[in-house]
Design a protein around this motif. Sequence first.
Motif, short mmCIF file in Angstrom:
data_model
loop_
_atom_site.label_atom_id
_atom_site.label_comp_id
_atom_site.label_asym_id
_atom_site.label_seq_id
_atom_site.Cartn_x
_atom_site.Cartn_y
_atom_site.Cartn_z
N GLU A 22 0.82 -1.20 0.00
CA GLU A 22 0.00 0.00 0.00
C GLU A 22 0.86 1.25 0.00
O GLU A 22 2.02 1.22 0.39
CB GLU A 22 -0.91 0.04 1.24
CG GLU A 22 -1.92 -1.08 1.31
CD GLU A 22 -2.86 -0.90 2.51
OE1 GLU A 22 -2.78 0.15 3.19
OE2 GLU A 22 -3.65 -1.82 2.76
N MET A 23 0.23 2.35 -0.42
CA MET A 23 0.84 3.66 -0.24
C MET A 23 0.35 4.22 1.09
O MET A 23 -0.85 4.14 1.41
CB MET A 23 0.46 4.60 -1.37
CG MET A 23 1.17 4.31 -2.68
SD MET A 23 2.96 4.51 -2.56
CE MET A 23 3.09 6.25 -2.14
N ARG A 24 1.26 4.76 1.88
CA ARG A 24 0.88 5.39 3.15
C ARG A 24 1.17 6.88 3.03
O ARG A 24 2.31 7.30 2.81
CB ARG A 24 1.68 4.78 4.29
CG ARG A 24 1.31 5.31 5.66
CD ARG A 24 -0.09 4.89 6.09
NE ARG A 24 -0.24 3.45 6.05
CZ ARG A 24 -1.19 2.84 5.36
NH1 ARG A 24 -2.06 3.56 4.64
NH2 ARG A 24 -1.30 1.53 5.37
N TYR A 25 0.11 7.67 3.13
CA TYR A 25 0.23 9.13 3.03
C TYR A 25 0.19 9.72 4.44
O TYR A 25 -0.78 9.54 5.17
CB TYR A 25 -0.89 9.69 2.17
CG TYR A 25 -0.85 9.15 0.75
CD1 TYR A 25 0.06 9.66 -0.17
CD2 TYR A 25 -1.70 8.11 0.36
CE1 TYR A 25 0.12 9.16 -1.47
CE2 TYR A 25 -1.65 7.61 -0.93
CZ TYR A 25 -0.74 8.13 -1.84
OH TYR A 25 -0.67 7.62 -3.12
N CYS A 26 1.25 10.42 4.80
CA CYS A 26 1.42 10.94 6.15
C CYS A 26 1.66 12.45 6.08
O CYS A 26 2.82 12.89 6.14
CB CYS A 26 2.58 10.24 6.86
SG CYS A 26 2.58 8.43 6.67
N ASN A 27 0.60 13.20 5.91
CA ASN A 27 0.71 14.65 5.73
C ASN A 27 1.59 14.94 4.52
O ASN A 27 1.22 14.63 3.40
CB ASN A 27 1.23 15.32 7.00
CG ASN A 27 0.26 15.16 8.16
OD1 ASN A 27 -0.96 15.12 7.95
ND2 ASN A 27 0.77 15.06 9.37
N LEU A 28 2.78 15.50 4.73
CA LEU A 28 3.63 15.87 3.61
C LEU A 28 4.47 14.71 3.10
O LEU A 28 5.06 14.79 2.02
CB LEU A 28 4.56 17.02 4.02
CG LEU A 28 3.86 18.32 4.44
CD1 LEU A 28 4.89 19.35 4.88
CD2 LEU A 28 3.00 18.87 3.30
N GLU A 29 4.58 13.64 3.88
CA GLU A 29 5.40 12.50 3.49
C GLU A 29 4.51 11.37 2.97
O GLU A 29 3.35 11.25 3.34
CB GLU A 29 6.23 11.99 4.67
CG GLU A 29 7.23 12.98 5.22
CD GLU A 29 6.64 13.88 6.29
OE1 GLU A 29 7.31 14.83 6.68
OE2 GLU A 29 5.48 13.62 6.69
N SER A 30 5.10 10.53 2.14
CA SER A 30 4.41 9.34 1.67
C SER A 30 5.43 8.23 1.46
O SER A 30 6.58 8.49 1.08
CB SER A 30 3.62 9.60 0.40
OG SER A 30 4.45 10.13 -0.60
N CYS A 31 5.01 6.99 1.73
CA CYS A 31 5.89 5.84 1.61
C CYS A 31 5.11 4.65 1.05
O CYS A 31 3.89 4.56 1.20
CB CYS A 31 6.48 5.44 2.97
SG CYS A 31 7.72 6.60 3.62
N PHE A 72 2.19 4.03 13.20
CA PHE A 72 3.56 3.53 13.31
C PHE A 72 4.25 3.56 11.95
O PHE A 72 5.43 3.93 11.83
CB PHE A 72 3.56 2.11 13.88
CG PHE A 72 4.93 1.52 14.04
CD1 PHE A 72 5.84 2.07 14.93
CD2 PHE A 72 5.31 0.41 13.30
CE1 PHE A 72 7.11 1.53 15.08
CE2 PHE A 72 6.58 -0.13 13.45
CZ PHE A 72 7.48 0.42 14.33
N GLU A 73 3.51 3.20 10.92
CA GLU A 73 4.07 3.27 9.57
C GLU A 73 4.45 4.71 9.21
O GLU A 73 5.49 4.95 8.59
CB GLU A 73 3.07 2.70 8.56
CG GLU A 73 2.89 1.19 8.67
CD GLU A 73 1.74 0.65 7.85
OE1 GLU A 73 1.58 -0.59 7.79
OE2 GLU A 73 0.98 1.47 7.27
N CYS A 74 3.60 5.65 9.61
CA CYS A 74 3.91 7.06 9.34
C CYS A 74 5.12 7.53 10.14
O CYS A 74 5.92 8.34 9.66
CB CYS A 74 2.69 7.94 9.63
SG CYS A 74 1.46 7.92 8.30
N LEU A 75 5.24 7.06 11.37
CA LEU A 75 6.42 7.39 12.17
C LEU A 75 7.69 6.96 11.44
O LEU A 75 8.66 7.71 11.32
CB LEU A 75 6.34 6.70 13.53
CG LEU A 75 7.60 6.71 14.40
CD1 LEU A 75 7.87 8.11 14.94
CD2 LEU A 75 7.48 5.71 15.56
N MET A 76 7.68 5.74 10.92
CA MET A 76 8.84 5.22 10.21
C MET A 76 9.02 5.92 8.87
O MET A 76 10.15 6.11 8.41
CB MET A 76 8.69 3.71 10.02
CG MET A 76 8.82 2.91 11.31
SD MET A 76 10.47 3.06 12.05
CE MET A 76 11.47 2.23 10.80
#
Length: 444
Positions: A56-65, A354-358
């Motif tokens: 999956e794509m994880r969107y964390c405000n300005l970051e994405s992974c 936790f994914e967003c933290l990383m």
Amino acid sequence: MWPWRNRRLKLLLVSLAWLCSVGWLYWYITREKEDIRGAVPELLWWTNDMNWAYDEMRYCNLESCRVTNNRQRLKEARGILFYGSNMKPHDFPMPREPHHLWGLLHEESPRNVPFVPHREFLQHFNNTSTFSRHSNLPLTTQYLPHPSDLTQTDYYIPHYSKQVIQFNERLASVVFLQTDCNTLSGREDYVQELMQHIPVDSYGGCLRNRDLPESLQKDYLNNLYSDALLRFLSRYKFMIAIENGICDDYITEKYWRPLIMGVIPIYFGSPSIREWQPHNKSAIYIDDFANAGALAAHLQQLDNNETAYKSYLDHKLKRDKPVDNALLLNHLLTRRYQMNHEQQNEEQSLFHKFECLMCRQAMSTVKLRSANGQHYSCPLPPVHAPLERHKEPKYASDWRSMMNVGRCQALLLDAYFRSNFRYTKAKFEAQLAEMVEQNLCNQA
């Protein structure tokens, strides 16, 4: 004649240009997801608990992974995510690449993974999410679904009404509901002693002397906050709340659930518990009493004294500041994850946070830090509830032995991680057996 002066040739060239544009647009749309993924850091869940393909794509405000559990992506991954409850000491991705960040999510006590509490193991992780307030994503209040649960009176039964229920239904004033009967904390040993001094209604698999209503017997372990269970237990005045392991900030539903119901917890567990209680007198703490007999005498005094009993229930009865613990309030209001399962937004779940933290760490240029013992603070050797005549719980030596082996596992893992070579399960177990035989596992 020049091409652009030939009408037919000009029409053909325009048509070809249009087809190329459409083809390029189609390729762009169909490949956009892959292109985006190729441009962002990858996170890899290194766990056997996911028995499905996760990508999956994880969107964390300005970051994405990009987040996956495909172990074939190990070299490409920037962050490796571990779920602590089912880590195996022989299953770590070695050799570790210089760009690999390691993150540990572990919400449980050390009983399942005895090598986790040790500094030698923890120091190899860059980020942690544990029950400790010192971890990068603290889970200290994870078992308290919502701050308002402490003050709402949906399940609250006044003292005089409990007296009537207790008489009519021949209930004890103390309830114990537990299925795990062999714990580091010596829970069942202590309750057994308490039963010699005061009646205790015990449901579940441990020391059972009463049966739950048929409607609650089927699956109460997976419905610890169900309306029916809370209403059933709220008829009692006191509820035994002994954690299965003793660690700073390790506070489970055993403490919060009685507080939600308006029942007084009889608590033994986190040494830091008083720093998290709603007000200065929220529970009866077992370590305030020399033994179970002394505790029983205190319970009997409160049982028939309504004023003394109500002094423990300010979070239900006070209108002005029912919860006056600033640390607790701040933590509840600022925690980044959501634990109300009935209304849970998937993007607010603990695992996504936790994914967003990383993810943020993977994109950061700040110098990496390492975890330390405070990220998972558990006294060693294991602490147990105080028994009469300073006895030890029945299985105390077994738990000590297990935690000692855990220390050897941590020392061995530290050596493997530092050498950064791949190792096999057979090699690990052979070296571990040799360390145990040479008595190298005792706590320092």
